[in-house]
Design an enzyme around this catalytic site. Structure first.
Site, PDB file in Angstrom:
ATOM      1  N   SER A 298       3.335   5.678  -2.505  1.00 35.33           N
ATOM      2  CA  SER A 298       3.794   4.669  -3.450  1.00 35.33           C
ATOM      3  C   SER A 298       4.473   3.489  -2.746  1.00 35.33           C
ATOM      4  CB  SER A 298       4.726   5.344  -4.464  1.00 35.33           C
ATOM      5  OG  SER A 298       5.008   4.528  -5.551  1.00 35.33           O
ATOM      6  N   ASP A 309      -1.492  -4.886   7.257  1.00 38.87           N
ATOM      7  CA  ASP A 309      -2.482  -5.898   6.891  1.00 38.87           C
ATOM      8  C   ASP A 309      -2.131  -7.289   7.391  1.00 38.87           C
ATOM      9  OD1 ASP A 309      -3.631  -3.790   5.605  1.00 38.87           O
ATOM     10  OD2 ASP A 309      -3.977  -4.837   3.718  1.00 38.87           O
ATOM     11  N   LYS A 323      -1.245   6.555  -3.219  1.00 39.32           N
ATOM     12  CA  LYS A 323      -0.835   6.260  -4.590  1.00 39.32           C
ATOM     13  C   LYS A 323      -0.731   4.746  -4.745  1.00 39.32           C
ATOM     14  CE  LYS A 323       2.141   5.878  -8.209  1.00 39.32           C
ATOM     15  NZ  LYS A 323       2.854   4.664  -8.655  1.00 39.32           N
TER      16      LYS A 323
END
Length: 522
Positions: A298, A309, A323
């Site tokens: 999460s 990223d 999640k």
């Protein structure tokens, strides 16, 4: 009696999945949605009224409603859930970051409330309560010899801020009873366990969940580490099941440069909401490493995804839980609530890291068992990723969606610990209880020892290792620890250090031989 420990990692994984579920509940966006009146809703209301008025026996229709709500939500996704009033109180308190009480860590030992350690600078510590004390009475309520349930016990020790409770204490070391009046105060529930230096230039921050105070705790820890000379940072999110996504976003903002994308969400109407970093970052240039395990989920994945990223740092460990859903809460008058999935979140490259849940909730939360079976916790090549879910970072690094964050540096479970069953055991409450009981028998053995003297003592003796082996057998766990003696001794020494010297000393011992931490420095 022999206990088969083959499935111990699976059982512990299931327990941690519950933490992930709670974290998922709280990955929330402010605001409420109210159901629109329609024929289906009218049908349910009419049925409940019919049962309430006409059914042959008296029945609690509230319980029927709860079952109905649970059943409806079970057909949606694993993170759309109903939370009972009692669960809602517990979750809310855990995520609030503090509570009002007397400030002690305690253990129910032989039907008495035994103090493991008063919380530093808390009301009990200021009043003179010591490790090893027993609480006999809270005002006139007897607490020993009654096997009180935890909720009853907590209710006697908690109360309104500033209210006073008179405790009758038995101090074993002096063999006497003492009466102490303690004014209840605000007790922090730390979400940042520790912020320490690993070496002269590398800081380490361990985050156990993302609560209301996590960003504040993190920035305080980061500021301290920078003053101590930290130019690189290790953020440990292992076994962190998540929580408030806003707290993870704020931490990412401290690490990313202005206008870099942190995360974006998309609802069923296709509405996209993007969140970018601002100019305020306090650690935008130093090296960053994020440690993940299969139970990191999460909000942990939001932070890790933003770092990976944007080519900002290195992810170390094993593939995270997976999640990628956002919930919104609707509260009911009875104190219960529903948390409904209202959007998916995506990492900056555009990938969803949500793993599939089409086979039902049970298989979804037990997916970690499959990771043991297919070997991906031991070999990076065993991690199954879909080429169709391949993405590229700005610097051309390949990352994957569809089921968690895949680390840049893989650290297998087997190599990390030698024996995963042993480490799961050594992180459990049974070690806390064992160490307390050993200290309770001979606390004077450690009196006056410096931390260096303490470490030398623990390194050169096998007494506690041998006693712990017998302790396990006495408690129905026939586990041979001889092949993992070094691991067991290290965790025992760390727990002794925690109870004697505080949390930071626990990590000082544990992190020295931590495989993921070692991978950072390779």
């Amino acid at each position: 009696m022999k206990t088969n420990v083959k499935y111990l990692p699976i059982l512990i994984g299931a327990t941690l999945a519950l933490g992930i579920l709670i974290g998922g509940w709280l990955n929330a966006v402010n605001g409420n949605h109210f159901l629109v009146e329609n024929s289906s809703k009218t049908k349910i209301n009419k049925l409940i009224d019919f049962i309430d008025n006409e059914y042959v026996d008296n029945i609690n229709t509230d319980s029927i409603v709860n079952i109905t709500v649970d059943n409806i939500l079970s057909h949606l996704d694993p993170h759309s859930v109903y939370i009972s009033p009692s669960e809602q109180i517990q979750v809310a308190e855990s995520m609030k970051g503090d509570f009002v009480g007397i400030g002690v860590n305690f253990y129910m030992y032989k039907d008495s409330v035994a103090i493991i350690r008063p919380i530093e600078n808390g009301p009990s510590a200021k009043a003179g309560i010591q490790a090893g004390d027993r609480i006999l009475y809270a005002d006139k309520t007897k607490l020993f010899g009654r096997k009180l349930p935890s909720d009853s016990l907590f209710s006697k020790l908690k109360g309104e801020q500033g209210s006073v409770v008179e405790l009758t204490i038995y101090r074993k070391s002096a063999d006497k009873k003492i009466k102490l009046k303690i004014k209840r105060g605000v007790i922090p529930l730390k979400s940042v366990d520790v912020a320490v230096l690993l070496n002269d230039s590398t800081g380490y921050i361990k985050i156990n969940r993302f609560a209301e105070t996590t960003f504040e705790e993190f920035t305080n820890g980061l500021s301290k580490l920078k003053k101590e000379g930290a130019r690189a940072l290790v953020i440990d999110l292992r076994d962190n099941g998540g929580g408030y996504m806003e707290e993870a976003i704020d931490i990412a903002d401290e690490l990313l440069k202005d206008k870099q994308l942190i995360v974006f969400t998309k609802n069923k109407k296709g509405k996209i909401q993007k969140t970018f970093a601002t100019k305020k970052g306090a650690f935008e240039t130093g090296k960053v490493f994020v440690l993940l395990s299969e139970n990191s989920a999460s909000a942990s994945e939001i932070l890790a995804g933003a770092i990976q990223d944007n080519d900002r740092g290195t992810i170390v460990g094993r593939r995270s839980f997976g999640k990628g859903l956002v919930q919104r809460e609707m509260d009911f008058d009875d104190g219960s609530a529903v948390r409904l999935t209202v959007a998916r979140y995506y990492t900056p490259t555009g990938r969803s890291i949500q793993k599939p849940y089409i086979k039902g909730n049970e298989e979804y939360f037990n997916e970690s068992e499959k990771r043991f079976e297919n070997g991906e916790l031991y070999e990076k090549d065993s991690i199954k990723v879909a080429d169709s879910l391949k993405f590229k970072t700005p610097k051309g690094k390949i990352v994957y969606g569809g089921g968690g964050i895949v680390p840049d540096i893989f650290v297998p479970l087997e190599i990390e610990h030698g024996n995963e069953n042993t480490v799961y055991l050594m992180k459990s409450g049974i070690v806390v209880n064992f160490v307390f009981e050993q200290l309770d028998k001979s606390r004077i053995t450690f009196k006056g020892l410096s931390f260096i003297q303490f470490k030398d003592k623990m390194d050169t003796t096998d007494v506690y290792f041998n006693t712990f082996q017998k302790f396990l057998l006495k408690n129905g766990l026939d586990i041979n620890l001889s092949k993992n003696k070094a691991i067991v001794k290290r965790y025992l020494a760390a727990e002794f250090a925690r109870q004697l010297y505080g949390e930071s000393k626990y990590y000082e011992i544990i992190l020295k031989e931590d495989a993921m931490v070692k991978a950072v420095f390779k």
